[in-house]
Design a protein around this motif. Structure first.
Motif, PDB file in Angstrom:
ATOM      1  N   VAL A 584       0.830  -1.203   0.000  1.00 31.89           N
ATOM      2  CA  VAL A 584       0.000   0.000   0.000  1.00 31.89           C
ATOM      3  C   VAL A 584       0.871   1.261   0.000  1.00 31.89           C
ATOM      4  N   ARG A 585       1.988   1.179   0.715  1.00 27.28           N
ATOM      5  CA  ARG A 585       2.845   2.365   0.818  1.00 27.28           C
ATOM      6  C   ARG A 585       3.683   2.605  -0.437  1.00 27.28           C
ATOM      7  N   TYR A 586       4.209   1.526  -0.994  1.00 29.54           N
ATOM      8  CA  TYR A 586       5.224   1.710  -2.046  1.00 29.54           C
ATOM      9  C   TYR A 586       4.817   1.227  -3.436  1.00 29.54           C
ATOM     10  N   ARG A 607      15.679   0.946   6.563  1.00 27.07           N
ATOM     11  CA  ARG A 607      14.929   2.062   5.982  1.00 27.07           C
ATOM     12  C   ARG A 607      14.984   3.249   6.928  1.00 27.07           C
ATOM     13  N   ILE A 608      16.029   4.036   6.795  1.00 28.87           N
ATOM     14  CA  ILE A 608      16.052   5.313   7.501  1.00 28.87           C
ATOM     15  C   ILE A 608      15.244   6.299   6.661  1.00 28.87           C
ATOM     16  N   GLY A 609      15.242   6.015   5.358  1.00 31.66           N
ATOM     17  CA  GLY A 609      14.352   6.713   4.428  1.00 31.66           C
ATOM     18  C   GLY A 609      13.459   5.681   3.757  1.00 31.66           C
ATOM     19  N   PRO A 610      12.548   6.131   2.895  1.00 31.62           N
ATOM     20  CA  PRO A 610      11.593   5.192   2.293  1.00 31.62           C
ATOM     21  C   PRO A 610      12.229   4.256   1.265  1.00 31.62           C
ATOM     22  N   ASP A 611      11.488   3.186   0.946  1.00 28.09           N
ATOM     23  CA  ASP A 611      11.927   2.263  -0.098  1.00 28.09           C
ATOM     24  C   ASP A 611      11.906   2.990  -1.452  1.00 28.09           C
ATOM     25  N   LEU A 612      12.849   2.624  -2.308  1.00 31.11           N
ATOM     26  CA  LEU A 612      12.951   3.295  -3.609  1.00 31.11           C
ATOM     27  C   LEU A 612      12.701   2.351  -4.786  1.00 31.11           C
ATOM     28  N   ALA A 613      12.191   1.155  -4.509  1.00 30.93           N
ATOM     29  CA  ALA A 613      12.069   0.173  -5.595  1.00 30.93           C
ATOM     30  C   ALA A 613      11.183   0.666  -6.732  1.00 30.93           C
ATOM     31  N   GLU A 615      10.568   4.048  -7.318  1.00 31.95           N
ATOM     32  CA  GLU A 615      10.746   5.501  -7.274  1.00 31.95           C
ATOM     33  C   GLU A 615      10.588   6.134  -8.653  1.00 31.95           C
ATOM     34  N   GLY A 616      10.903   5.348  -9.687  1.00 29.60           N
ATOM     35  CA  GLY A 616      10.880   5.898 -11.043  1.00 29.60           C
ATOM     36  C   GLY A 616       9.518   6.477 -11.409  1.00 29.60           C
ATOM     37  N   GLY A 617       9.512   7.709 -11.894  1.00 32.98           N
ATOM     38  CA  GLY A 617       8.284   8.334 -12.358  1.00 32.98           C
ATOM     39  C   GLY A 617       7.403   8.901 -11.262  1.00 32.98           C
ATOM     40  N   LEU A 714      17.432   6.815 -10.959  1.00 36.64           N
ATOM     41  CA  LEU A 714      16.271   6.809 -10.056  1.00 36.64           C
ATOM     42  C   LEU A 714      14.967   6.721 -10.837  1.00 36.64           C
ATOM     43  N   GLN A 715      14.961   7.342 -12.006  1.00 32.93           N
ATOM     44  CA  GLN A 715      13.718   7.347 -12.782  1.00 32.93           C
ATOM     45  C   GLN A 715      13.433   6.003 -13.445  1.00 32.93           C
ATOM     46  N   LEU A 716      14.408   5.104 -13.443  1.00 29.56           N
ATOM     47  CA  LEU A 716      14.156   3.772 -14.015  1.00 29.56           C
ATOM     48  C   LEU A 716      13.618   2.796 -12.971  1.00 29.56           C
ATOM     49  N   LEU A 717      13.860   3.098 -11.706  1.00 29.69           N
ATOM     50  CA  LEU A 717      13.521   2.132 -10.654  1.00 29.69           C
ATOM     51  C   LEU A 717      12.031   1.792 -10.675  1.00 29.69           C
ATOM     52  N   GLY A 718      11.749   0.510 -10.757  1.00 30.79           N
ATOM     53  CA  GLY A 718      10.360   0.055 -10.807  1.00 30.79           C
ATOM     54  C   GLY A 718       9.806  -0.039 -12.203  1.00 30.79           C
TER      55      GLY A 718
END
Lengths: 730, 64
Positions: A584-586, A607-613, A615-617, A714-718
């Protein structure tokens, strides 16, 4: 090669008594190195703990950023502090248990200076972002080779010392040392296999899920065989010495050894629960982790009950106090570990500070206190000093113990708090805390508490340094004179082994057989877990028949390398677990195919910061540009460091062809044109991003800036899977 | 060929296989340490760290 100073009196044809000297100089060297690097490791730890509480610390200094200093802290704590302590203890106890001098003075010195060179090399490379991007295995390939060489020298010295021993039987502590040498050699070599691009850059031969499994097979067993088995050996030697009692049950120690060595190696996948790792491997990891309760507690009880009839030593003898408290922490940490390895508990605890609490209960409590107790025991003997200041040792003990408790309790609270906040959903299935930073600011006060606990622990350690320094000032003038002992020569080993009536006694006295059995023990679990993953890519492709998994463009790969360099994986995972609150979050759960071209994988563990899997787009290019320059511009309460140097530093385009060529060699489906045109392709993609940034108001941005490559990545992730997933194909 | 063979291994049973291996190892170790005549060996072994004759350092000097 034999350094024995043998002169002897014949007391009979079978028992020629010989005199020989122990090499305590090498033990002194490793002891001082332990104390020196312990200070560095703890200072680095305190520094990064304060950075999490106060993000401005070290702001805008690349070589002092959290992502670069955190690996320095972990490497210094594990390999510099604990490593030198292990070697000091092993070399001291091995000589005495085997009644012989170490096999080779030259190899001992090579071992010592080689190990210090490795540590200095780590300290000089990690702050500059020279890393392989795998936790506890960050060091680049030239250092990896040096580690292998020095480790083999240590093993050679150990095994050869066993070969020339005067005592037939091999005490159980030596068994633990042998298992340490063999297993760490296997772990390090297998996990470090990589192809160099330059002197400071290489790519692991494994990718994605295979890399994840190999890495955590290594990572978990580095804890097992670098931070546990050698320390258990030291426990089995130094506790009986300190309390002048034999170990509570030698039989139990033998069972402890074999069950521990066999089980530990299977448990690595518990670091990957609820991830894209196949379920069977997760279940194996969980089951074997729970089984670890048996040997771990058997060993812990064995160590503590060695004090039977001598409990007063806990009150009167500070080294004993440290050794026993360490063993107690071993029991607590090894109770908590299997608990965390249960899937449902992991769902709450993984990626949170609960794991940090667990790790530090082991590192500070088990490894730290045992090292301190051992050093307090050794210093008066190695330097022939006056007794150390007992009051100061007692103060050290209590500051360390209270420091650990403050540390672990605060991190338990932080981890459980944040984990529950991540899980929180209302009856409509909406997140109660949708903004990740909400869950961070709630625990920042606990980061201050943690730093205070660490400061207490460090303060006690500084007191120890002063205490040891003052004691050494009183060292006897002849402390460097080597200690001479006398013992009958051990009858030729081969003569014993091949004589009629082969018995169990001889089997336990055969080091190579012991070593071989230990190797078989670890290879069974290794084979079961690792070998099926050699085929992982082929069957993962079959799941998504017709789907294409994108590999990185040259610019995206350059950006990925920057991501690895900055240690982004230390704060951001790239793995959305098969858990509702994660999805739901990511977004949709991560598939193993999505990282199949990732050399190395970057699933992360915190996760000190959010997941980036995915993140793209999610955000436009300009958002990332501004966010990296100053996260507070976009998320007012963010504790993420700023990375302004990414906007000014230039990407090394010229090396891209070589990088792509190496990745092609590793199986990433690049064409020859991709290799030869890598630079042009990167510039073309960079121009598109720069044009977009300028069109949206960014100024002073050129194609060759690192921020551009990082945005591309980063924009490719996911978005790696191009075709839709076939329903029902799994 | 090897990959195909590996792909056919019923990996979901690996936990049970491992558990059985562990039980066998554990039972074997228990039997081994309680074998006949082991008392004498283990008595000697558990005393090894305490053998003061081998720890001249404890008395701060030469043991001759």
């Amino acid at each position: 090669m034999n350094n024995q100073q043998s002169s002897g009196a014949n007391t009979g044809s079978q028992n020629q008594v010989e005199s020989f000297q122990y090499d305590d100089d090498i033990v002194r060297k490793f002891t001082l190195a332990t104390l020196t690097w312990g200070l560095v490791a703890m200072l680095a730890g305190l520094y990064i703990a304060l950075q999490l509480a106060y993000f401005k610390l070290g702001q805008n200094l690349p070589w002092l950023s959290f992502g670069r200093i955190r690996p320095l802290h972990t490497n210094a704590a594990i390999f510099a502090f604990a490593g030198n302590a292990i070697f000091a203890g092993i070399y001291y106890s091995t000589q005495r248990l085997l009644r012989t001098r170490l096999w080779s003075d030259a190899v001992s010195r090579f071992h010592f200076w080689g190990w210090q060179t490795i540590i200095v090399s780590a300290a000089l490379t990690l702050p500059f972002g020279i890393t392989q991007g795998k936790e506890y295995a960050e060091l680049e390939w030239p250092i990896d080779i040096l580690i292998a060489v020095v480790w083999v020298a240590f093993g050679l010295n150990l095994l050869q010392t066993i070969r020339i021993r005067r005592e037939k039987h091999i005490y159980v502590a030596i068994w633990f040392y042998i298992a340490t040498f063999i297993t760490v050699a296997v772990l390090h070599i297998v996990n470090s296999l990589a192809i160099p691009v330059t002197f400071f850059k290489s790519y692991e031969i494994y990718a994605g899920v295979t890399d994840a499994l190999v890495q955590w097979w290594y990572g978990h067993n580095a804890v097992a065989f670098f931070l546990t088995t050698p320390f258990l050996g030291l426990m089995y030697y130094f506790i009986p010495k300190a309390v002048n009692r034999p170990v509570y049950s030698y039989r139990l120690s033998v069972i402890h050894f074999w069950t521990l060595v066999f089980i530990y190696i299977w448990a690595g996948p518990h670091h990957l629960l609820n991830t894209a790792l196949p379920d069977w491997a997760q279940t194996v990891g969980m089951v074997f982790s729970v089984m670890l309760w048996i040997p771990s507690w058997g060993g812990m009880i064995n160590g503590i009950l060695t004090l039977r009839g001598a409990w007063d030593k806990l009150r009167t003898d500070p080294p004993t106090k440290f050794l026993v408290a360490a063993t107690t922490f071993y029991g607590m940490a090894t109770f908590e570990g299997p608990l965390l390895a249960i899937k449902s508990v992991s769902a709450l605890a993984h990626y949170t500070d609960w794991i940090i609490a667990h790790v530090h209960a082991g590192a500070l409590g088990w490894n730290g206190l045992l090292s301190f107790g051992m050093i307090y025991y050794l210093v008066p003997r190695l330097w022939k000093t006056k007794p150390l200041n007992v009051s100061w040792m007692n103060i050290h003990f209590w500051t360390a113990t209270v420091g650990i408790l403050i540390y672990t309790i605060s991190m338990w609270a932080a981890g459980i708090t944040q984990g529950l906040m991540w899980m929180g959903m209302d009856s409509a299935g909406k997140l109660l805390y949708p903004d990740f930073v909400q869950t961070v600011i709630r625990i920042v006060p606990l980061y201050w508490v943690r730093a205070f606990g660490g400061l207490l622990y460090l303060s006690g350690f500084v007191l120890m340094l002063v205490n040891v320094y003052q004691a050494i000032q009183t060292a006897s003038a002849d402390y460097t004179n080597e200690v001479t002992d006398r013992y009958p020569r051990f009858k030729a080993l081969t003569e014993k082994l091949f004589s009629p009536g082969f018995t169990h006694e001889r089997l336990e006295a055969m080091p190579m057989v012991l070593a071989g059995l230990a190797l078989v023990g670890i290879l069974i679990g290794t084979a079961v877990e690792i070998v099926p993953f050699v085929t992982a890519n082929s069957y993962s492709e079959s799941i998504y028949q017709g789907a294409k998994v994108k590999h990185y463009t040259p610019l995206e790969q350059a950006g990925r390398d920057i991501y690895v360099r900055e240690g982004c994986y230390l704060c951001h995972s790239q793995m959305i677990r098969k858990l509702d609150f994660d999805v739901v979050r990511y977004g949709p759960e991560s598939k193993m195919e999505e990282s199949m071209w990732d050399h190395p994988f970057q699933w992360g563990s915190k996760r000190i910061g959010p997941d980036l899997a995915r993140e793209g787009g999610k955000f436009p290019n300009l958002w990332h540009y501004r966010h990296m320059n100053n996260p507070r511009d976009l998320t007012a309460q963010s504790i993420m460091p700023s990375y302004p140097w990414l906007l000014s530093d230039k990407t090394d385009f010229e090396v891209l062809s070589k990088k792509i060529s190496v990745l092609k060699t590793l199986g990433v489906p690049y064409s020859d044109d991709d290799v030869s045109n890598a630079v042009a392709l990167a510039h073309a993609q960079a121009k598109i991003i720069v044009d977009d940034l300028k069109a949206n108001g960014a100024t002073m941005v050129d194609e060759d800036r690192e921020i551009v490559a990082l945005i591309a990545y980063l924009q490719l992730l996911g978005k790696q899977i191009e075709a839709p997933q076939k329903v029902g194909a799994r | 060929m090897i990959k195909e063979a590996l792909a056919r291994i019923p990996l979901q049973h690996m936990s049970i296989v491992g558990l059985i291996l562990f039980i066998l190892l554990f039972a074997g170790a228990v039997l081994w340490v309680n074998r006949k005549g082991s008392d004498k060996v283990y008595k000697h072994l558990e005393e090894m760290p305490l053998d003061l004759d081998s720890d001249a350092t404890a008395r701060g000097g030469v043991n001759e």
